[in-house]
Design a protein around this motif. Structure first.
Motif, PDB file in Angstrom:
ATOM      1  N   ASP A 370      -6.158  34.810  -4.397  1.00  0.00           N
ATOM      2  CA  ASP A 370      -5.052  33.921  -4.769  1.00  0.00           C
ATOM      3  C   ASP A 370      -3.758  34.726  -4.587  1.00  0.00           C
ATOM      4  O   ASP A 370      -3.435  35.598  -5.398  1.00  0.00           O
ATOM      5  N   ALA A 371      -3.074  34.468  -3.462  1.00  0.00           N
ATOM      6  CA  ALA A 371      -1.831  35.211  -3.194  1.00  0.00           C
ATOM      7  C   ALA A 371      -0.698  34.234  -2.905  1.00  0.00           C
ATOM      8  O   ALA A 371      -0.938  33.114  -2.430  1.00  0.00           O
ATOM      9  N   VAL A 372       0.515  34.659  -3.223  1.00  0.00           N
ATOM     10  CA  VAL A 372       1.699  33.852  -2.923  1.00  0.00           C
ATOM     11  C   VAL A 372       2.579  34.644  -1.963  1.00  0.00           C
ATOM     12  O   VAL A 372       2.423  35.867  -1.833  1.00  0.00           O
ATOM     13  N   SER A 373       3.481  33.920  -1.302  1.00  0.00           N
ATOM     14  CA  SER A 373       4.334  34.624  -0.345  1.00  0.00           C
ATOM     15  C   SER A 373       5.762  34.116  -0.427  1.00  0.00           C
ATOM     16  O   SER A 373       6.010  33.031  -0.970  1.00  0.00           O
ATOM     17  N   ASN A 374       6.665  34.907   0.094  1.00  0.00           N
ATOM     18  CA  ASN A 374       8.012  34.387   0.322  1.00  0.00           C
ATOM     19  C   ASN A 374       8.542  34.959   1.626  1.00  0.00           C
ATOM     20  O   ASN A 374       8.081  35.991   2.100  1.00  0.00           O
ATOM     21  N   ALA A 375       9.469  34.233   2.199  1.00  0.00           N
ATOM     22  CA  ALA A 375      10.082  34.663   3.462  1.00  0.00           C
ATOM     23  C   ALA A 375      11.571  34.370   3.345  1.00  0.00           C
ATOM     24  O   ALA A 375      11.952  33.235   3.035  1.00  0.00           O
ATOM     25  N   ILE A 376      12.379  35.377   3.530  1.00  0.00           N
ATOM     26  CA  ILE A 376      13.827  35.201   3.351  1.00  0.00           C
ATOM     27  C   ILE A 376      14.554  35.754   4.573  1.00  0.00           C
ATOM     28  O   ILE A 376      14.228  36.828   5.070  1.00  0.00           O
ATOM     29  N   SER A 377      15.524  34.985   5.026  1.00  0.00           N
ATOM     30  CA  SER A 377      16.327  35.402   6.157  1.00  0.00           C
ATOM     31  C   SER A 377      17.741  35.732   5.641  1.00  0.00           C
ATOM     32  O   SER A 377      18.255  35.036   4.757  1.00  0.00           O
ATOM     33  N   PHE A 378      18.334  36.796   6.175  1.00  0.00           N
ATOM     34  CA  PHE A 378      19.645  37.248   5.676  1.00  0.00           C
ATOM     35  C   PHE A 378      20.619  37.402   6.843  1.00  0.00           C
ATOM     36  O   PHE A 378      20.202  37.569   7.987  1.00  0.00           O
ATOM     37  N   LYS A 386      23.945  38.444   2.871  1.00  0.00           N
ATOM     38  CA  LYS A 386      23.662  37.232   2.083  1.00  0.00           C
ATOM     39  C   LYS A 386      22.390  36.550   2.573  1.00  0.00           C
ATOM     40  O   LYS A 386      22.059  36.606   3.757  1.00  0.00           O
ATOM     41  N   ILE A 387      21.735  35.833   1.651  1.00  0.00           N
ATOM     42  CA  ILE A 387      20.568  35.021   2.021  1.00  0.00           C
ATOM     43  C   ILE A 387      21.057  33.810   2.808  1.00  0.00           C
ATOM     44  O   ILE A 387      22.017  33.159   2.404  1.00  0.00           O
ATOM     45  N   VAL A 388      20.356  33.503   3.941  1.00  0.00           N
ATOM     46  CA  VAL A 388      20.712  32.270   4.650  1.00  0.00           C
ATOM     47  C   VAL A 388      19.605  31.232   4.558  1.00  0.00           C
ATOM     48  O   VAL A 388      19.861  30.043   4.637  1.00  0.00           O
ATOM     49  N   ASP A 389      18.382  31.678   4.385  1.00  0.00           N
ATOM     50  CA  ASP A 389      17.268  30.734   4.342  1.00  0.00           C
ATOM     51  C   ASP A 389      16.150  31.357   3.525  1.00  0.00           C
ATOM     52  O   ASP A 389      15.984  32.583   3.524  1.00  0.00           O
ATOM     53  N   ASN A 390      15.330  30.495   2.902  1.00  0.00           N
ATOM     54  CA  ASN A 390      14.399  31.027   1.926  1.00  0.00           C
ATOM     55  C   ASN A 390      13.165  30.144   1.814  1.00  0.00           C
ATOM     56  O   ASN A 390      13.295  28.936   1.622  1.00  0.00           O
ATOM     57  N   PHE A 391      11.977  30.711   1.959  1.00  0.00           N
ATOM     58  CA  PHE A 391      10.743  29.971   1.650  1.00  0.00           C
ATOM     59  C   PHE A 391      10.037  30.701   0.511  1.00  0.00           C
ATOM     60  O   PHE A 391       9.889  31.930   0.542  1.00  0.00           O
ATOM     61  N   VAL A 392       9.603  29.944  -0.510  1.00  0.00           N
ATOM     62  CA  VAL A 392       8.860  30.565  -1.615  1.00  0.00           C
ATOM     63  C   VAL A 392       7.658  29.686  -1.944  1.00  0.00           C
ATOM     64  O   VAL A 392       7.765  28.459  -1.973  1.00  0.00           O
ATOM     65  N   SER A 393       6.500  30.302  -2.198  1.00  0.00           N
ATOM     66  CA  SER A 393       5.310  29.545  -2.614  1.00  0.00           C
ATOM     67  C   SER A 393       5.614  28.755  -3.887  1.00  0.00           C
ATOM     68  O   SER A 393       6.416  29.199  -4.711  1.00  0.00           O
ATOM     69  N   GLN A 394       4.934  27.623  -4.039  1.00  0.00           N
ATOM     70  CA  GLN A 394       5.159  26.768  -5.205  1.00  0.00           C
ATOM     71  C   GLN A 394       3.970  26.817  -6.166  1.00  0.00           C
ATOM     72  O   GLN A 394       2.833  27.067  -5.752  1.00  0.00           O
ATOM     73  N   VAL A 395       4.233  26.522  -7.428  1.00  0.00           N
ATOM     74  CA  VAL A 395       3.181  26.568  -8.455  1.00  0.00           C
ATOM     75  C   VAL A 395       2.019  25.624  -8.120  1.00  0.00           C
ATOM     76  O   VAL A 395       0.860  25.967  -8.301  1.00  0.00           O
ATOM     77  N   GLN A 396       2.322  24.427  -7.612  1.00  0.00           N
ATOM     78  CA  GLN A 396       1.269  23.414  -7.437  1.00  0.00           C
ATOM     79  C   GLN A 396       0.480  23.544  -6.122  1.00  0.00           C
ATOM     80  O   GLN A 396      -0.259  22.618  -5.778  1.00  0.00           O
ATOM     81  N   GLU A 397       0.591  24.637  -5.409  1.00  0.00           N
ATOM     82  CA  GLU A 397      -0.101  24.744  -4.119  1.00  0.00           C
ATOM     83  C   GLU A 397      -1.620  24.634  -4.268  1.00  0.00           C
ATOM     84  O   GLU A 397      -2.173  24.980  -5.314  1.00  0.00           O
ATOM     85  N   SER A 398      -2.284  24.239  -3.173  1.00  0.00           N
ATOM     86  CA  SER A 398      -3.743  24.122  -3.201  1.00  0.00           C
ATOM     87  C   SER A 398      -4.387  25.514  -3.192  1.00  0.00           C
ATOM     88  O   SER A 398      -3.773  26.487  -2.719  1.00  0.00           O
ATOM     89  N   ALA A 399      -5.635  25.556  -3.666  1.00  0.00           N
ATOM     90  CA  ALA A 399      -6.378  26.831  -3.646  1.00  0.00           C
ATOM     91  C   ALA A 399      -6.532  27.312  -2.208  1.00  0.00           C
ATOM     92  O   ALA A 399      -6.488  28.520  -1.937  1.00  0.00           O
ATOM     93  N   GLU A 400      -6.689  26.348  -1.273  1.00  0.00           N
ATOM     94  CA  GLU A 400      -6.865  26.720   0.139  1.00  0.00           C
ATOM     95  C   GLU A 400      -5.628  27.478   0.658  1.00  0.00           C
ATOM     96  O   GLU A 400      -5.752  28.496   1.338  1.00  0.00           O
TER      97      GLU A 400
END
Ligand SMILES: Cc1cc2nc3c(=O)[nH]c(=O)nc-3n(C[C@H](O)[C@H](O)[C@H](O)COP(=O)(O)OP(=O)(O)OC[C@H]3O[C@@H](n4cnc5c(N)ncnc54)[C@H](O)[C@@H]3O)c2cc1C
Length: 422
Positions: A370-378, A386-400
């Motif tokens: 069970d791992a989460v990830s984030n991806a940020i562009s600066f 400065k941050i220009v774009d951001n992806f972050v895992s969400q709490v409700q994600e599926s186990a898959e």
């Protein structure tokens, strides 16, 4: 006919040999020289990408340790999920494939007037540019009762290697039912999610081997990175095992008692079976001692070239730098090092500067699958980053999704360490 004395003959042939080598010798003498201080993620990446982008530059990497053990994935080692050897990398490929001069020594000082870097063992290396990537130092003065000697009893395990081994051994020999007390540092520090990843993976280890044991996190802060994701995972995987106490609840960490193995807060003293104190941090000692640090304890830099704003000709990358919104992570160190290498090679060879992308990708384990990830562009903006774009895992994600992130993390480790060390 002139008969040659042995001396004259030697002088003459010597001159011919030198004349024959003249142009090559001149070229090598005029080769631009870059010295990189520190062979961690920032330094090793900078050395490699300098050598790749400008083969005419002579690149020297100075690092005291013969091998580098990654902090990333060291929490998996604490949980018994990988060996320390699998996290350890050598410098042979950088030397052999990329022609980098690798010197195992410490850099004692930079002399910006003579433009030399002095090694601890004595020699001085001339340079045109220096890249400094010494990582972090611990600000022991900010934490009463804890110092370098104390780390042999209560490890920080925030530089991977012997410290991580010590903490692992203490966890192994701890009796079931004991409390593991983890002191989390104030911002900014190396790898914002890592203390909480550590708590998750130690809880996983306890669940397998010492199910009556508990984890107490005493935080110097009132909130932390990706808090909702961690709290959700602790409820799902480790119910009742992990307790997190923010500074507003305890009144803050006041002192460490090494003999008693306890942590004193403003409200209460907590006794540990095993303690892990992660102290407040600042730029590596080398940066402190060479005029690269400002009042914040970190190194201010130009956001495009990573050249120090305090010492021209010296660039700082990785955790030691003060880089706006960029967190202190290995991925960031690698990304900054590439931007810096391209800027230096353009400046020294007169070539056009390749554009570089400032980016961070981070995988965090909550349990082995069970791992989460984030991806940020600066991007550099208004004198900072400065941050220009951001992806972050969400709490409700599926186990898959979470399984997939855990598998991707393993592939990321191999690709990333290959990108850095060869
Ligand atoms: C538990 C933990 C988990 C982490 N997980 C992740 C993760 O999942 N993803 C991620 O991206 N990041 C992660 N990180 C963060 C990452 O490890 C650091 O951000 C990264 O190592 C910073 O690289 P650096 O080059 O600045 O410093 P370092 O990697 O620490 O390298 C500094 C080097 O400089 C050398 N040095 C110091 N002084 C001198 C001197 N005077 N002369 C010569 N050499 C010198 C040192 O020996 C060292 O090798 C984690 C960190 C921790 C603690």
């Amino acid at each position: 006919m002139k008969s040659w004395t042995r001396r004259e003959f030697g002088r003459s042939t010597g001159a011919m040999v030198l004349a024959g080598l003249g142009p090559r010798l001149a070229a090598s003498e005029s080769k631009a020289r870059v010295v990189v201080v520190g062979g961690g993620i920032g330094g090793a990446t900078a050395a490699k990408y300098l050598a790749v982008s400008a083969p005419t530059i002579e690149v020297t990497l100075v690092e005291p340790k013969p091998n580098y053990t990654t902090c990333f994935f060291s929490n998996l080692y604490l949980a018994g999920l990988c060996s320390l050897e699998s996290l350890t990398h050598g410098y042979e490929t950088l030397a052999q494939r990329y022609g980098i001069n690798v010197i195992h020594d410490s850099v004692a000082a930079v002399d910006p007037v003579a433009k030399t870097v002095g090694l601890k063992s004595g020699p001085k290396l001339p340079y045109d540019r220096v890249v400094v990537a010494p990582g972090i130092a611990f600000n022991y003065e900010a934490l009463a009762g804890y110092d370098e000697a104390a780390t042999q009893v209560i490890p920080h395990a925030w530089n991977a290697g012997l410290q991580t081994q010590l903490l692992r051994r203490q966890l192994e020999s701890m009796e079931d039912g004991g409390v593991f007390v983890l002191v989390a540092p104030p911002n900014p520090f190396r790898c914002p999610p890592a203390p909480y990843e550590r708590a998750s993976l130690v809880a996983y280890y306890f669940k397998q081997h010492k199910p009556r044991s508990r984890i107490l996190i005493l935080d110097a802060k009132d909130s932390f990175n990706a808090q909702d994701l961690f709290l959700d995972a602790w409820g799902r995987h480790y119910r009742g095992m992990i307790e997190w106490l923010p500074a507003q609840f305890t009144g803050g960490i006041k002192a460490i008692d090494v003999k008693e193995r306890s942590v004193k807060t403003a409200s209460e003293t907590f006794k540990a079976a095993v303690a892990n104190v992660i102290p407040p941090q600042m730029a590596g000692q080398f940066a402190q001692q060479n005029g690269l640090v400002d009042h914040s304890g970190w190194c201010p830099i130009d956001p495009i070239t990573f050249e120090s704003t305090l010492q021209p000709g010296i660039h700082v990358v990785g955790d030691a730098s003060s880089a706006g919104d960029m967190p202190k992570s290995a991925f960031v160190a690698n990304s900054q090092a590439k931007a810096c290498a391209f800027a230096i090679s353009a400046a020294l060879t007169g070539s056009e500067r390749q554009s570089s992308h400032l980016f961070n990708t981070c995988y965090t384990f909550l349990s082995p699958d069970d791992a989460v990830s984030n991806a940020i562009s600066f991007k550099p903006a208004a004198g900072t980053i400065k941050i220009v774009d951001n992806f972050v895992s969400q709490v409700q994600e599926s186990a898959e999704n979470r399984h997939r992130a855990a598998r991707e993390a393993q592939s990321w480790y191999s690709a990333f360490t290959r990108d850095t060390f060869g």
